[in-house]
Every structure is written in C-alpha cells, then in structure tokens.
Write a protein that holds these residues in place. Structure first.
Motif, mmCIF file in Angstrom:
data_model
loop_
_atom_site.group_PDB
_atom_site.id
_atom_site.type_symbol
_atom_site.label_atom_id
_atom_site.label_comp_id
_atom_site.label_asym_id
_atom_site.label_seq_id
_atom_site.Cartn_x
_atom_site.Cartn_y
_atom_site.Cartn_z
ATOM 1 N N SER A 107 -3.201 14.342 -3.311
ATOM 2 C CA SER A 107 -2.380 15.272 -4.087
ATOM 3 C C SER A 107 -0.956 14.753 -4.271
ATOM 4 C CB SER A 107 -2.346 16.650 -3.409
ATOM 5 O OG SER A 107 -3.593 17.292 -3.510
ATOM 6 N N THR A 108 -0.448 14.023 -3.288
ATOM 7 C CA THR A 108 0.865 13.400 -3.449
ATOM 8 C C THR A 108 0.808 12.346 -4.547
ATOM 9 O OG1 THR A 108 1.327 13.757 -1.094
ATOM 10 C CG2 THR A 108 2.717 12.175 -2.266
ATOM 11 N N ILE A 109 -0.230 11.527 -4.518
ATOM 12 C CA ILE A 109 -0.434 10.552 -5.589
ATOM 13 C C ILE A 109 -0.557 11.278 -6.926
ATOM 14 C CG2 ILE A 109 -2.002 8.786 -6.508
ATOM 15 C CD1 ILE A 109 -2.855 8.305 -3.534
ATOM 16 N N TYR A 142 0.841 -1.200 0.000
ATOM 17 C CA TYR A 142 0.000 0.000 0.000
ATOM 18 C C TYR A 142 0.875 1.249 0.000
ATOM 19 C CZ TYR A 142 -3.783 -3.234 0.836
ATOM 20 O OH TYR A 142 -4.673 -4.269 0.705
ATOM 21 N N THR A 143 1.692 1.374 -1.032
ATOM 22 C CA THR A 143 2.571 2.524 -1.164
ATOM 23 C C THR A 143 1.917 3.593 -2.019
ATOM 24 O OG1 THR A 143 3.621 1.651 -3.156
ATOM 25 C CG2 THR A 143 4.587 1.009 -1.024
ATOM 26 N N ILE A 144 2.417 4.815 -1.895
ATOM 27 C CA ILE A 144 1.914 5.905 -2.731
ATOM 28 C C ILE A 144 2.083 5.560 -4.209
ATOM 29 C CG2 ILE A 144 2.263 8.330 -3.356
ATOM 30 C CD1 ILE A 144 0.827 7.882 -0.679
ATOM 31 N N TYR A 187 -0.611 3.428 -5.701
ATOM 32 C CA TYR A 187 -1.861 4.130 -5.996
ATOM 33 C C TYR A 187 -1.764 4.933 -7.288
ATOM 34 C CZ TYR A 187 -3.784 2.682 -1.539
ATOM 35 O OH TYR A 187 -4.260 1.918 -0.497
ATOM 36 N N VAL A 188 -0.559 5.352 -7.638
ATOM 37 C CA VAL A 188 -0.346 5.966 -8.952
ATOM 38 C C VAL A 188 -0.687 4.944 -10.041
ATOM 39 C CG1 VAL A 188 1.395 6.927 -10.513
ATOM 40 C CG2 VAL A 188 1.408 7.552 -8.095
ATOM 41 N N GLU A 189 -0.198 3.739 -9.876
ATOM 42 C CA GLU A 189 -0.449 2.680 -10.847
ATOM 43 C C GLU A 189 -1.922 2.285 -10.861
ATOM 44 O OE1 GLU A 189 2.378 -0.183 -9.508
ATOM 45 O OE2 GLU A 189 4.075 1.147 -9.929
ATOM 46 N N ASP A 190 -2.571 2.315 -9.694
ATOM 47 C CA ASP A 190 -4.011 2.046 -9.647
ATOM 48 C C ASP A 190 -4.783 3.037 -10.513
ATOM 49 O OD1 ASP A 190 -3.580 -0.007 -7.845
ATOM 50 O OD2 ASP A 190 -4.398 1.067 -6.108
ATOM 51 N N LEU A 191 -4.432 4.315 -10.413
ATOM 52 C CA LEU A 191 -5.144 5.341 -11.173
ATOM 53 C C LEU A 191 -4.980 5.121 -12.667
ATOM 54 C CD1 LEU A 191 -6.745 7.923 -11.560
ATOM 55 C CD2 LEU A 191 -4.657 9.222 -11.058
ATOM 56 N N ALA A 192 -3.773 4.825 -13.112
ATOM 57 C CA ALA A 192 -3.559 4.571 -14.535
ATOM 58 C C ALA A 192 -4.388 3.384 -15.005
ATOM 59 C CB ALA A 192 -2.074 4.330 -14.809
ATOM 60 N N THR A 204 -0.451 3.189 3.763
ATOM 61 C CA THR A 204 -0.413 4.509 3.133
ATOM 62 C C THR A 204 0.156 5.557 4.076
ATOM 63 O OG1 THR A 204 -2.753 4.778 3.747
ATOM 64 C CG2 THR A 204 -2.278 4.107 1.480
ATOM 65 N N LEU A 205 -0.143 5.442 5.360
ATOM 66 C CA LEU A 205 0.411 6.400 6.324
ATOM 67 C C LEU A 205 1.940 6.303 6.357
ATOM 68 C CD1 LEU A 205 -0.953 7.195 9.839
ATOM 69 C CD2 LEU A 205 1.439 6.584 9.578
#
Length: 285
Positions: free
Chosen positions: A110-112, A80-82, A85-90, A202-203
């Motif tokens: 916003s970091t993602i 559960y890394t930032i 989540y970038v890859e999840d969005l794509a 994520t934290l």
C-alpha cells in the motif's frame, strides 16, 4: 511459470480471470501488490471473487515469492527502495501492455501503491489500500527496529517452514481471526524463502524517516478516488493510523473492519469484498 523481465529482474506474474487475457482486451484490469515478506498468493481468493468483472493481475515483488530466485541485477541493499518498486510497477504495466488499472494493495504494498497513485495518476482509475496509514518518525525506535529487523532477516533457516505448529505461532501477531492452515503455511514459506538483500532493503526503506515524513503529503495530494481498509485489531498498522490518513483528503474513503487484524481480506473475506463492491460502484461488480 509466466515471467517478464522488468528493469533487469525476472518477475513472476499471473492472470486470474474467467478467460485467458488477450492482447488489447477492453476488460478492466485490477493489479494487486502484496506486503513485506509475502507473495501474491494470498491475494488469490480476492482476485478469484473479482474475476467476473476484472482481469486480475497478480505478481511477486522483486526479491519475494517466485520473483526472488531469478534476480539478475544489482545485489546492493540500497537498490531495494520503496521508490524502486513504484518504478517496477510502471515498467511491468508497460511490458504487459496495460495502460490503466484499478489498484489493490496491502501493507508495504500500500505504501508503494500510494506513491504510484501520485506519480502515475493517469494509470489508475480507483485504488484500495489495505492496512495503510501514517506513522510518526522516532529516531531511537526506528534505530532499534532496524537492528532487530536485520537479525530477523538473517535468522530465517528454510527448515523453519517444516516445523509443526510454527505457522500458528508465526501468524499470531498478524491475525485476530484464524485463517486456513494452507494460507498460514504459505506465509511462513514465503517469509523464509524471501531474498535476504531484498527483504532487508525494503524493510529499511519502508520503515524510514523519509517514508514516515512523506506519507502525510502523499495522502493529502491523492487525486485518485481511494479506499483505505483497516482491521480494527491490527497490531502492525493500527486502524487509527489509517483513519488519520483518510481524514487528510476527501477523495479517500475509509473502512474499519471489526474483529480483524493485519489481513482483513483473509480473516473476513466476505465482509471485505462487500466493502470493495460498494466502493467500486458504479463499476460493474
């Protein structure tokens, strides 16, 4: 409840638009990313206000909101890394056949979003990052934060959401102005129901040496026209940190909203939308 399987995980998503989204629609899409411990629900007022000109795509990040009861894949905190989540969005945009978007994100989202802008610049036209900025790495402070954060994640009985007036106490550090009671209760509900492994992962990833050291470079390298919006009374991501990030790149516009805390889009929705409309010009608004 609309769901889509993304990288082994079911994700809740919804379209906020004037008409049902049609495959192949040419109407621009704005995708929204929420922050830690929250869900897409708090973006609905902004999405509804922008639905005349955009098909607004809201979704719950993996492990949060309505995406957290449906997890099928790995249960390791390290997944559960930032960056994940970038890859999840794509993958989400691919699954929904959305080639390019306007992006609006908040806090951890916003970091993602900032990472996404640099890794997938061809997929974003413009971006709005609310309550984002730079933060310095301090080994001892981060160690203490992680220790406290782990206890915070563990001590979240669901009955807390039913305690009278807890919503006011819970949101006091995040807000400078009051917001609607149902919005406060929604935040508490999202917080206590978030998946523990996702919340901790994520934290630890968002507040880490790696992210702290990388963000100045990420902001400096942005090629997408971006707006950073800070609340001048934000106790979570101080406004100065957003202004410092914006100063690194002429492609970043900066707005400091008066008398708002960590949720300027809810504390003063009218003013927030005015800034968004001005930034998106000449996109019809």
């Amino acid at each position: 409840m609309p769901q889509v399987l993304i990288r082994g995980h079911d994700h809740y998503y919804e379209w906020v638009s004037q008409e049902p989204r049609q495959l192949g629609s040419e109407k621009p899409v704005m995708v929204f990313l929420h922050g830690w411990g929250g869900s897409s629900r708090y973006w609905r007022p902004v999405a509804q206000a922008l639905a005349t000109n955009f098909d607004c795509l809201l979704y719950d990040l993996r492990g949060f909101g309505q995406s957290q009861d449906l997890i099928r894949a790995s249960r390791a905190v390290e997944t559960y890394t930032i960056q994940s989540y970038v890859e999840d969005l794509a993958a989400l945009l691919d699954a929904l056949d959305v080639p390019q978007v306007f992006l609006q994100a908040h806090s951890m989202g916003s970091t993602i979003g900032a990472l996404f802008l640099n890794q997938y610049p061809q997929r974003v036209q413009q971006a709005i990052l609310a309550c984002s900025g730079l933060f310095e790495y301090d080994e001892e402070e981060f160690r203490q934060f992680h220790q406290v954060g782990e206890w915070v994640v563990r001590l979240r009985p669901r009955w807390l959401a039913q305690v009278p007036l807890l919503d006011r106490l819970f949101m006091a550090r995040f807000l400078h102005r009051s917001i609607a009671a149902d919005q406060r209760r929604g935040f508490v509900s999202d917080y206590v129901s978030a998946d523990a492994v996702a919340a901790l992962g994520t934290l630890l990833s968002a507040v880490s040496e790696a992210v702290a050291m990388a963000m100045a470079t990420e902001f400096a390298q942005l090629q997408i026209r971006t707006l950073i919006v800070s609340g001048d009374k934000d106790q979570i991501v101080p406004a100065d940190s957003g202004e410092e990030a914006a100063a690194l790149n002429p492609k970043i516009d900066y707005v400091r909203m008066a008398q708002t805390g960590h949720f300027p889009m809810l504390e003063d929705t009218t003013t927030y939308l005015q800034h968004i409309h001005r930034f998106l010009t000449p996109v019809p608004c």
